[in-house]
Design an enzyme around this catalytic site. Structure first.
Site, mmCIF file in Angstrom:
data_model
loop_
_atom_site.group_PDB
_atom_site.id
_atom_site.type_symbol
_atom_site.label_atom_id
_atom_site.label_comp_id
_atom_site.label_asym_id
_atom_site.label_seq_id
_atom_site.Cartn_x
_atom_site.Cartn_y
_atom_site.Cartn_z
ATOM 1 N N CYS A 116 -42.037 -0.881 -37.624
ATOM 2 C CA CYS A 116 -42.037 -0.528 -36.195
ATOM 3 C C CYS A 116 -41.596 0.914 -35.950
ATOM 4 O O CYS A 116 -41.734 1.428 -34.844
ATOM 5 C CB CYS A 116 -41.143 -1.504 -35.433
ATOM 6 S SG CYS A 116 -41.611 -3.206 -35.761
ATOM 7 N N HIS A 173 -38.448 0.680 -28.739
ATOM 8 C CA HIS A 173 -39.437 -0.211 -29.355
ATOM 9 C C HIS A 173 -39.487 -1.548 -28.609
ATOM 10 O O HIS A 173 -38.450 -2.184 -28.394
ATOM 11 C CB HIS A 173 -39.076 -0.417 -30.829
ATOM 12 C CG HIS A 173 -39.906 -1.462 -31.484
ATOM 13 N ND1 HIS A 173 -41.278 -1.505 -31.375
ATOM 14 C CD2 HIS A 173 -39.563 -2.533 -32.245
ATOM 15 C CE1 HIS A 173 -41.744 -2.536 -32.039
ATOM 16 N NE2 HIS A 173 -40.725 -3.185 -32.566
ATOM 17 N N ASN A 191 -44.677 -7.582 -29.228
ATOM 18 C CA ASN A 191 -44.258 -6.548 -30.187
ATOM 19 C C ASN A 191 -45.480 -6.093 -30.992
ATOM 20 O O ASN A 191 -46.023 -6.854 -31.785
ATOM 21 C CB ASN A 191 -43.184 -7.154 -31.106
ATOM 22 C CG ASN A 191 -42.680 -6.178 -32.155
ATOM 23 O OD1 ASN A 191 -43.279 -5.133 -32.395
ATOM 24 N ND2 ASN A 191 -41.573 -6.532 -32.790
HETATM 25 N N1 COA Z 1 -39.949 -21.958 -28.399
HETATM 26 C C1 COA Z 1 -38.991 -22.879 -28.211
HETATM 27 N N2 COA Z 1 -37.900 -22.956 -28.966
HETATM 28 C C2 COA Z 1 -37.756 -22.071 -29.958
HETATM 29 C C3 COA Z 1 -38.727 -21.079 -30.211
HETATM 30 C C4 COA Z 1 -39.860 -21.047 -29.389
HETATM 31 N N3 COA Z 1 -40.834 -20.148 -29.542
HETATM 32 N N4 COA Z 1 -38.318 -20.328 -31.261
HETATM 33 C C5 COA Z 1 -37.135 -20.833 -31.655
HETATM 34 N N5 COA Z 1 -36.794 -21.888 -30.872
HETATM 35 C C6 COA Z 1 -35.613 -22.709 -30.922
HETATM 36 C C7 COA Z 1 -34.912 -22.675 -32.268
HETATM 37 O O1 COA Z 1 -35.521 -23.580 -33.174
HETATM 38 C C8 COA Z 1 -33.524 -23.089 -31.893
HETATM 39 O O2 COA Z 1 -33.489 -24.476 -31.741
HETATM 40 P P1 COA Z 1 -32.175 -25.322 -32.200
HETATM 41 O O3 COA Z 1 -31.059 -24.798 -31.334
HETATM 42 O O4 COA Z 1 -32.576 -26.714 -31.908
HETATM 43 O O5 COA Z 1 -31.986 -25.006 -33.647
HETATM 44 C C9 COA Z 1 -33.327 -22.465 -30.512
HETATM 45 O O6 COA Z 1 -34.649 -22.199 -30.012
HETATM 46 C C10 COA Z 1 -32.522 -21.196 -30.508
HETATM 47 O O7 COA Z 1 -33.022 -20.345 -31.535
HETATM 48 P P2 COA Z 1 -32.419 -18.901 -31.780
HETATM 49 O O8 COA Z 1 -33.077 -18.304 -32.961
HETATM 50 O O9 COA Z 1 -30.938 -19.008 -31.772
HETATM 51 O O10 COA Z 1 -32.875 -18.149 -30.429
HETATM 52 P P3 COA Z 1 -32.561 -16.681 -29.960
HETATM 53 O O11 COA Z 1 -31.915 -16.711 -28.654
HETATM 54 O O12 COA Z 1 -31.902 -15.871 -31.058
HETATM 55 O O13 COA Z 1 -34.017 -16.095 -29.756
HETATM 56 C C11 COA Z 1 -35.565 -14.614 -30.874
HETATM 57 C C12 COA Z 1 -34.907 -15.991 -30.872
HETATM 58 C C13 COA Z 1 -36.465 -14.530 -32.102
HETATM 59 C C14 COA Z 1 -36.392 -14.467 -29.609
HETATM 60 C C15 COA Z 1 -34.456 -13.529 -30.902
HETATM 61 O O14 COA Z 1 -33.524 -13.816 -31.912
HETATM 62 C C16 COA Z 1 -35.048 -12.167 -31.173
HETATM 63 O O15 COA Z 1 -35.809 -11.629 -30.376
HETATM 64 N N6 COA Z 1 -34.693 -11.536 -32.301
HETATM 65 C C17 COA Z 1 -35.222 -10.229 -32.627
HETATM 66 C C18 COA Z 1 -36.607 -10.390 -33.122
HETATM 67 C C19 COA Z 1 -37.304 -9.076 -33.255
HETATM 68 O O16 COA Z 1 -37.213 -8.276 -32.370
HETATM 69 N N7 COA Z 1 -38.018 -8.883 -34.357
HETATM 70 C C20 COA Z 1 -38.815 -7.741 -34.589
HETATM 71 C C21 COA Z 1 -37.997 -6.549 -34.892
HETATM 72 S S1 COA Z 1 -39.088 -5.182 -35.141
#
Ligand code: COA
Length: 315
Positions: free
Chosen positions: A108, A242, A272
């Site tokens: 990215c 980003h 993204n």
């Molecule tokens: N829809 C519904 N539920 C989802 C889901 C989706 N698309 N994706 C994950 N979940 C669930 C998980 O399984 C988890 O369930 P559980 O509590 O029963 O285990 C719950 O939602 C919480 O998951 P978590 O990973 O703690 O959520 P979060 O608040 O951290 O959000 C992201 C997840 C990926 C959106 C967030 O962590 C994020 O944006 N991270 C950065 C990612 C990024 O920017 N990557 C690229 C960098 S260049």
């Protein structure tokens, strides 16, 4: 250098959160609340190359430059339909340029890396006119059954023509260990693609760890640049962060104690798009008349590696 022309290109096919919730155990509410994303574009009849060429031609037209006057083409790309030749070679042929070219995989951060390399080549007298193209389709790496990753990414391309000037003020990059903790690419095997160009070894991401890395590195990169240049956060007119997650952008804005209006977003529409995210946003802002001569701009990106980069620029 300075950016004399900018362009972008997006696939026609829109995939909304509602559409994803038909095939995944997810919902518009969850995706919107956790990421800010409402829809993304995915490749259907196009290839990554088509987006790259379209964005490049728009940037050249915006710069009023003939492709034959380019001294270098740098293409930021993580995955496309070809292993070799580099995407930049094919772009070169399609736009009618005749100059050295190469691809870089800076995830990215690719746009900032490419601008920095162009600036370095300019400073040692090697180039005057450089085309930077960022073309990405992260969906090639996704398992569309994995709700944790599939909802986050989209395809797109952005391009910029860089010409002599003293507008790039300073850049900064970091590289940190931990890629295998945050991004599991399974075993390091060669040839991860099937005949359709989709991967057999999908990206698996530990979202919360990436979230922490993104927020901390972005804030520290920008603060370091402010300290090194004496420019104050208040002096920046627009922060181009980003477009990975709206919550990441809001967190960074809060940590820098800046108003939300200085942090434009389009993640709602495109998700993204990896390295293409910053030039697509810049192109939109420019076309909407929201960047003005003399504006101070800050760019910041983070991604797989783990790598991060930031750049201060006067428009
Ligand atoms: N829809 C519904 N539920 C989802 C889901 C989706 N698309 N994706 C994950 N979940 C669930 C998980 O399984 C988890 O369930 P559980 O509590 O029963 O285990 C719950 O939602 C919480 O998951 P978590 O990973 O703690 O959520 P979060 O608040 O951290 O959000 C992201 C997840 C990926 C959106 C967030 O962590 C994020 O944006 N991270 C950065 C990612 C990024 O920017 N990557 C690229 C960098 S260049």
């Amino acid at each position: 250098m300075k950016i004399s022309g900018i362009g972008s290109s997006l696939p026609k096919k829109v995939v909304t959160n509602e559409m994803l919730s038909q095939i995944l155990d997810t919902s518009d509410e969850w995706i919107t609340e956790r990421t800010g994303i409402k829809e993304r574009r995915v490749l259907s009849s196009e290839y990554v190359l088509d987006l790259a060429v379209d964005a490049a031609q728009k940037a050249l037209a915006d710069a009023n430059m003939d492709a034959k006057d380019l001294d270098y083409i740098i293409c930021a790309n993580v995955v496309n339909e070809y292993v070799t030749p580099a995407l930049s070679c094919i772009i070169l042929e399609k736009i009618g340029a005749r100059c050295p070219c190469f691809d870089l995989n800076g995830a990215c951060v690719g746009f900032i890396y490419a601008c920095d390399i162009a600036e370095a080549y300019y400073k040692i007298g090697k180039v005057k006119n450089v085309l930077v193209v960022c073309a990405e389709a992260p969906a090639h790496m996704l398992d569309w059954h994995d709700r944790t990753c599939a909802v986050l990414f989209g395809a797109g391309a952005g391009a910029a023509v860089l010409t002599p000037g003293d507008n790039i003020i300073k850049t900064r990059f970091t590289g940190s260990p931990g890629w295998d903790r945050l991004y599991e690419m399974h075993d390091l095997q060669w040839c991860p693609y099937d005949e359709k160009g989709t991967t057999n070894l999908p990206l698996v991401m530990h979202g919360q760890d990436v979230f922490k890395f993104a927020t901390s590195t972005c804030v520290s990169d920008l603060k370091a640049l402010f300290e090194e240049t004496g420019i104050k956060p208040d002096e920046i007119d627009t922060y181009f962060i980003h477009q990975a997650n709206l919550r990441i952008i809001r967190y960074i804005q809060t940590m820098l104690r800046q108003p939300a209006e200085k942090f434009p977003t389009n993640i709602q529409k495109y998700g993204n798009t990896s390295s293409a995210s910053l030039p697509i946003l810049l192109d939109e802002m420019k076309r909407e008349g929201k960047v003005h001569d003399g504006d101070m701009l800050a760019f910041s990106a983070f991604g797989a590696g783990l790598v991060s980069g930031a750049m201060l620029m006067k428009w």
